[in-house]
Design an enzyme around this catalytic site. Sequence first.
Site, short mmCIF file in Angstrom:
data_model
loop_
_atom_site.label_atom_id
_atom_site.label_comp_id
_atom_site.label_asym_id
_atom_site.label_seq_id
_atom_site.Cartn_x
_atom_site.Cartn_y
_atom_site.Cartn_z
N ASN A 20 -6.57 -1.21 6.39
CA ASN A 20 -7.02 -1.30 7.77
C ASN A 20 -8.32 -0.54 8.04
O ASN A 20 -9.01 -0.84 9.02
CB ASN A 20 -5.92 -0.84 8.71
CG ASN A 20 -4.88 -1.93 8.90
OD1 ASN A 20 -5.22 -3.07 9.15
ND2 ASN A 20 -3.62 -1.59 8.74
N GLU B 105 0.87 -1.17 0.00
CA GLU B 105 0.00 0.00 0.00
C GLU B 105 0.91 1.23 0.00
O GLU B 105 1.66 1.46 0.95
CB GLU B 105 -0.88 -0.04 1.25
CG GLU B 105 -2.22 0.62 1.12
CD GLU B 105 -3.09 0.42 2.35
OE1 GLU B 105 -4.30 0.69 2.23
OE2 GLU B 105 -2.58 0.03 3.42
#
Length: 298
Positions: free
Chosen positions: A190, A152
């Site tokens: 997340n 990411e």
Amino acid sequence: MIKNVAVVGSGTMGNGIAHIFAQFGYVVNLIDIDQIALDKAIKVIEKNLERQVVKEILNETQKTGALNNIRTFTSIADGVKNADLIIEAATENIDLKLKIFKDLDTYAPADAILASNTSSISITQIAAVTNRGDKVIGMHFMNPVPVMKLVEVIRGYQTSDETTKTIMSLSADLQKTPVEVNDYPGFVANRILMPMINEAIYTLYEGVAGVYEIDTVMKLGMAHPMGPLQLADFIGLDTCLAILKVLNNGFGNPKYAPCPLLVNMVAAGKKGVKSGEGFYQYTAGKKDLVVAEKFKKS
């Protein structure tokens, strides 16, 4: 062009990041304040490289070459002085990360890129303590780093196009799949994952079902390779709690409030795999999942 890489933090993520860069021929300086931790990290890297040899991903010559590419340092100043890229992989603690980035900005070459492996903390906030906001970026690897393909790549408010392009290209050179995201709490991974884990913990907390039942539903019903409670143990319950606090504080939305059961477990030192007990109990050398005594049905 990036040739020399420094990694700050020799824990699970740090040694995994050092491993993958060394495997692909980069010179890696692995930095930690604790020489014992560094020695342990090298042993873990060697063991994981050997596992790749057994699986015929690497040969013995490549394994030896990767190990020879890694040097260890207990001083940030010494470890980063020739680095083209520094990746911080310390504990998910904002105060610690800000201190590290202040030091990196002081000791790293002026043209070096500073990246954080943070899984939730603002890249913009981290960049603000440096004098090179355009060269600060998030590079969030997944665990275990040598296996998982995703990186990411998080753009802070000041991160330049050039820095982003460099990190995207570099990630691809490591045979990873980079995904560019913007800098908001939890990023993408997340922001989606932690509410699911938190809801699974609430489901247990409210007595809807047991640990085994919750994880079985998600594995067999949703085709997840690992149930959310087992995954939370694997990530570290303290890390899950820290990320949920970032989400809760960042958005001010009660849907991100951590379950009281999670808060209590972390306070009691039950952090999952790393402590030997979380929702499951972990014994060295055993792979069978055993529900922790606390959650076994009477």
